[in-house]
Scaffold this active site. Structure first.
Site, PDB file in Angstrom:
ATOM      1  N   CYS A  97     -23.421 -28.024   7.362  1.00 17.33           N
ATOM      2  CA  CYS A  97     -24.842 -28.179   7.074  1.00 17.33           C
ATOM      3  C   CYS A  97     -25.607 -26.939   7.552  1.00 17.33           C
ATOM      4  O   CYS A  97     -25.538 -25.890   6.929  1.00 17.33           O
ATOM      5  CB  CYS A  97     -25.376 -29.472   7.671  1.00 17.33           C
ATOM      6  SG  CYS A  97     -26.997 -29.977   7.027  1.00 17.33           S
ATOM      7  N   HIS A 201     -21.832 -33.248   5.558  1.00 17.06           N
ATOM      8  CA  HIS A 201     -21.309 -33.445   6.917  1.00 17.06           C
ATOM      9  C   HIS A 201     -19.942 -34.132   6.871  1.00 17.06           C
ATOM     10  O   HIS A 201     -19.855 -35.364   7.003  1.00 17.06           O
ATOM     11  CB  HIS A 201     -22.277 -34.308   7.728  1.00 17.06           C
ATOM     12  CG  HIS A 201     -23.524 -33.619   8.135  1.00 17.06           C
ATOM     13  ND1 HIS A 201     -23.620 -32.874   9.296  1.00 17.06           N
ATOM     14  CD2 HIS A 201     -24.740 -33.552   7.543  1.00 17.06           C
ATOM     15  CE1 HIS A 201     -24.843 -32.388   9.405  1.00 17.06           C
ATOM     16  NE2 HIS A 201     -25.550 -32.773   8.356  1.00 17.06           N
ATOM     17  N   GLU A 203     -17.830 -34.227   9.151  1.00 11.75           N
ATOM     18  CA  GLU A 203     -17.529 -34.784  10.473  1.00 11.75           C
ATOM     19  C   GLU A 203     -17.995 -36.231  10.614  1.00 11.75           C
ATOM     20  O   GLU A 203     -17.587 -36.935  11.550  1.00 11.75           O
ATOM     21  CB  GLU A 203     -18.153 -33.922  11.576  1.00 11.75           C
ATOM     22  CG  GLU A 203     -19.655 -34.044  11.751  1.00 11.75           C
ATOM     23  CD  GLU A 203     -20.498 -33.188  10.820  1.00 11.75           C
ATOM     24  OE1 GLU A 203     -21.655 -32.905  11.168  1.00 11.75           O
ATOM     25  OE2 GLU A 203     -20.001 -32.821   9.730  1.00 11.75           O
TER      26      GLU A 203
END
Length: 254
Positions: A97, A201, A203
């Site tokens: 990001c 994202h 993650e």
């Protein structure tokens, strides 16, 4: 050794609750990277990442975090050494990001807000980038160029979006890998290198129920989220394998 670079500005975590949320988020991402790779992950603030420190810890890859602070609020001097490290490209790098945006800035590209909301458009994520169009929530992303970063994933994998800034000019030497209708630059790679960035994202994946206990997922879905969304984990595993942090164990493995 993975280095997770905390890109957030101190002004965004001045309050006690903000600091606590930020610490929890950083710890969560660190744990996820360690679980995927079975390697240690060191967390370092962006202004403290130096060539000497990276050599001292034996860093094999850099993962640059997202951030909620707009880039013009940073002191450029505090970003200079990290920008040099990114431009040198001696280590595999994945920007998440805001981390993607930092890579683009380091190479001379342009970033900025997507656009202001039009009359009648809903403001997703109230309190975050108020008045601007956002991508918000788990969203299919179109892979526009095949790359090992997307090995084992469908043509439209699903990742969490939480941004109102975007890449507005791609630097010379970068390849576009993925897009959405709202934001054309979703993933980039510097040609001939292992320097990647994603606007989404990865993650914030959900493979098992405990993965839902995430500050970022809670931010986007304050009422909770019930589905599994594993694609982000696969993408992170692919990057760590390309970076030689995670051993190759077969096609699409993680």
């Amino acid at each position: 050794m993975i280095c997770y670079v905390d890109m957030e500005h101190s002004r965004a975590i001045e309050g006690a609750s903000e600091r606590e949320d930020h610490r929890a988020h950083v710890a969560d991402v660190k744990q996820r990277l360690e679980d995927i790779s079975d390697a240690a992950c060191a967390v370092r603030r962006y202004k403290d990442v130096t060539h000497r420190w990276l050599q001292s810890v034996g860093a094999q890859a850099l993962v640059l975090s997202g951030n909620v602070t707009e880039w013009h609020r940073y002191d450029e001097a505090n970003l200079q050494e990290l920008a040099n490290i990114v431009r040198e490209g001696a280590l595999p790098i994945l920007g998440l990001c805001g981390g993607l945006q930092f890579i683009v800035i380091a190479y001379g590209g342009l970033v900025g807000p997507m656009r202001e909301l039009r009359t009648g458009e809903e403001d997703a994520g109230q309190g975050f980038g108020s008045g601007y169009l956002k991508e918000w929530g788990f969203t299919p992303v179109r892979v526009t160029k095949q790359d090992p970063l997307f090995d084992g994933l469908q043509q439209e994998p699903v990742f969490l979006q939480a941004h109102y800034w975007e890449v507005q000019q791609v630097p010379h030497g970068f390849e576009l890998l993925a897009s959405t209708d709202l934001c054309s630059v979703q993933a980039l790679r510097r040609s001939g290198t292992f320097i990647y960035g994603t606007q989404f994202h990865p993650e914030a994946y959900i493979v098992e129920p405990s993965d839902r206990d995430s500050w970022l997922i809670d931010l986007v879905y304050p009422g909770g989220y019930s589905k599994l969304q594993p694609d982000g984990r696969q993408l992170l595993a692919n990057f760590l394998r390309l970076a030689a942090v995670l051993e190759e164990t077969g096609p699409g493995s993680s």
